[in-house]
Scaffold this motif. Structure first.
Motif, PDB file in Angstrom:
ATOM      1  N   PRO A 117     -23.847  24.490 -68.304  1.00  9.80           N
ATOM      2  CA  PRO A 117     -23.553  24.207 -66.691  1.00  9.80           C
ATOM      3  C   PRO A 117     -24.997  23.073 -66.488  1.00  9.80           C
ATOM      4  O   PRO A 117     -25.522  23.300 -66.501  1.00  9.80           O
ATOM      5  N   PHE A 118     -23.890  22.025 -65.711  1.00 11.29           N
ATOM      6  CA  PHE A 118     -24.608  20.877 -65.587  1.00 11.29           C
ATOM      7  C   PHE A 118     -24.425  20.262 -63.890  1.00 11.29           C
ATOM      8  O   PHE A 118     -23.672  20.492 -63.832  1.00 11.29           O
ATOM      9  N   ILE A 119     -25.437  21.467 -63.189  1.00  9.74           N
ATOM     10  CA  ILE A 119     -25.813  20.121 -61.382  1.00  9.74           C
ATOM     11  C   ILE A 119     -26.261  19.419 -61.513  1.00  9.74           C
ATOM     12  O   ILE A 119     -27.385  18.876 -61.860  1.00  9.74           O
ATOM     13  N   CYS A 164     -33.488  28.481 -70.968  1.00 11.77           N
ATOM     14  CA  CYS A 164     -32.446  27.851 -69.357  1.00 11.77           C
ATOM     15  C   CYS A 164     -31.146  28.368 -70.250  1.00 11.77           C
ATOM     16  O   CYS A 164     -30.458  27.717 -70.941  1.00 11.77           O
ATOM     17  N   ASP A 165     -30.919  27.914 -69.328  1.00  6.65           N
ATOM     18  CA  ASP A 165     -28.599  28.757 -69.693  1.00  6.65           C
ATOM     19  C   ASP A 165     -28.295  27.682 -67.944  1.00  6.65           C
ATOM     20  O   ASP A 165     -26.720  27.965 -68.360  1.00  6.65           O
ATOM     21  N   ALA A 166     -28.856  26.592 -67.955  1.00  3.00           N
ATOM     22  CA  ALA A 166     -28.444  25.592 -67.517  1.00  3.00           C
ATOM     23  C   ALA A 166     -29.005  24.711 -66.303  1.00  3.00           C
ATOM     24  O   ALA A 166     -30.472  25.070 -67.024  1.00  3.00           O
ATOM     25  N   VAL A 167     -28.777  23.255 -66.085  1.00  5.20           N
ATOM     26  CA  VAL A 167     -29.572  22.437 -66.241  1.00  5.20           C
ATOM     27  C   VAL A 167     -28.742  21.640 -65.225  1.00  5.20           C
ATOM     28  O   VAL A 167     -27.863  21.424 -64.652  1.00  5.20           O
ATOM     29  N   MET A 168     -30.284  21.272 -63.614  1.00  7.62           N
ATOM     30  CA  MET A 168     -30.551  20.665 -62.536  1.00  7.62           C
ATOM     31  C   MET A 168     -30.716  19.516 -62.874  1.00  7.62           C
ATOM     32  O   MET A 168     -32.045  19.253 -62.797  1.00  7.62           O
ATOM     33  N   SER A 169     -29.873  18.289 -62.495  1.00  3.02           N
ATOM     34  CA  SER A 169     -31.010  16.950 -61.576  1.00  3.02           C
ATOM     35  C   SER A 169     -31.137  16.693 -61.398  1.00  3.02           C
ATOM     36  O   SER A 169     -30.018  16.333 -60.682  1.00  3.02           O
ATOM     37  N   ILE A 170     -32.003  16.773 -60.109  1.00  2.00           N
ATOM     38  CA  ILE A 170     -32.099  15.797 -58.193  1.00  2.00           C
ATOM     39  C   ILE A 170     -33.214  14.179 -59.009  1.00  2.00           C
ATOM     40  O   ILE A 170     -34.311  14.375 -60.130  1.00  2.00           O
TER      41      ILE A 170
END
Length: 241
Positions: A134-136, A87-93
């Motif tokens: 990158p973190f979203i 994984c090259d980016a993380v998204m937290s919902i």
């Protein structure tokens, strides 16, 4: 007076934004780790997110086991999953717990585990030196503020502590605030997170470290919470509230 003001690098506030998430996240990564809770993992909104990722050809791995207070042990486990899947980016919902785990994992992917080494007062004092992936952050409650802060609050059931992993580099690259995501929030969560927000606003205004920027945000936030929190609690579909 001397102060610094830091927040997420970009904030998008729009009702229904998650339905068009592809236009916002394109360019942040090609292989996302998505951190959610068990309830959200099976939700209709999660299916929309997956469809949006599919539309831009992005890969994704979903971790949907965050519940309650996040721990350093679980954070290490999630980081291992992210690294294993490239994984090259993380998204937290979700709420603050999901966002804190994702925020920490984004930093640990490039700086190495274990998370406890970076924890204030209880760790080894290690610093986040390498830029995180990158973190979203996409909050589903209005209260914790974790989506725009630079720290991740983690605990340990083994060593019985609750401390912060903190770095200016841990601020979200992108925060998407979509009021639609709060529709399904239980009344208890709406109330507790709303009071949490109100408490932080009062603290921010009364602290000796207050600044012109924090005063403006705090006073406006107190006004809005006083006017709309009860309405949001009474009717979760009251989108103005």
């Amino acid at each position: 007076m001397e102060f610094s003001f830091l927040t997420a690098r970009k904030i998008v506030f729009k009702t229904g934004a998650v339905a068009d998430i592809a236009q916002y996240i394109a360019g942040y990564g090609k292989n996302f780790l998505i951190v959610v809770d068990p309830f959200f993992k099976e939700s209709e909104t999660m299916q929309k997110v997956k469809s949006q990722l599919d539309s831009i050809g992005a890969k994704y791995t979903v971790y949907g086991e965050v519940s309650g207070e996040p721990t350093v042990e679980q954070t290490d486990e999630v980081c291992e999953l992210a690294v294993k899947n490239g994984c090259d980016a993380v998204m937290s919902i979700g709420g603050g717990s999901n966002i804190d785990v994702g925020k920490a994992v984004a930093a640990l992917i490039t700086n190495g585990t274990p998370a406890i080494d970076y924890m204030e007062y209880v760790g080894r004092g290690k610093k986040v030196e390498n830029e995180p992936v990158p973190f979203i952050s996409i909050p589903t409650t209005a209260g914790t503020g974790s989506e725009v802060t630079k720290n991740s609050v983690l605990g340990s059931k083994v060593q019985t502590f609750k401390r912060s992993m903190r770095s200016d580099m841990m601020l979200a690259n992108l925060t998407i605030v979509d009021p639609e995501l709060s529709r399904g929030c239980p009344k208890k969560v709406t109330a507790s997170s709303g009071i949490d927000a109100m408490t932080h606003l009062i603290e921010a205004y009364t602290t000796w470290r207050a600044t012109p920027i924090s005063d403006g945000l705090a006073l406006r936030g107190i006004e809005l919470a006083g006017r709309y929190l009860r309405r949001a609690y009474d009717d979760g579909n009251d989108m103005e509230a």
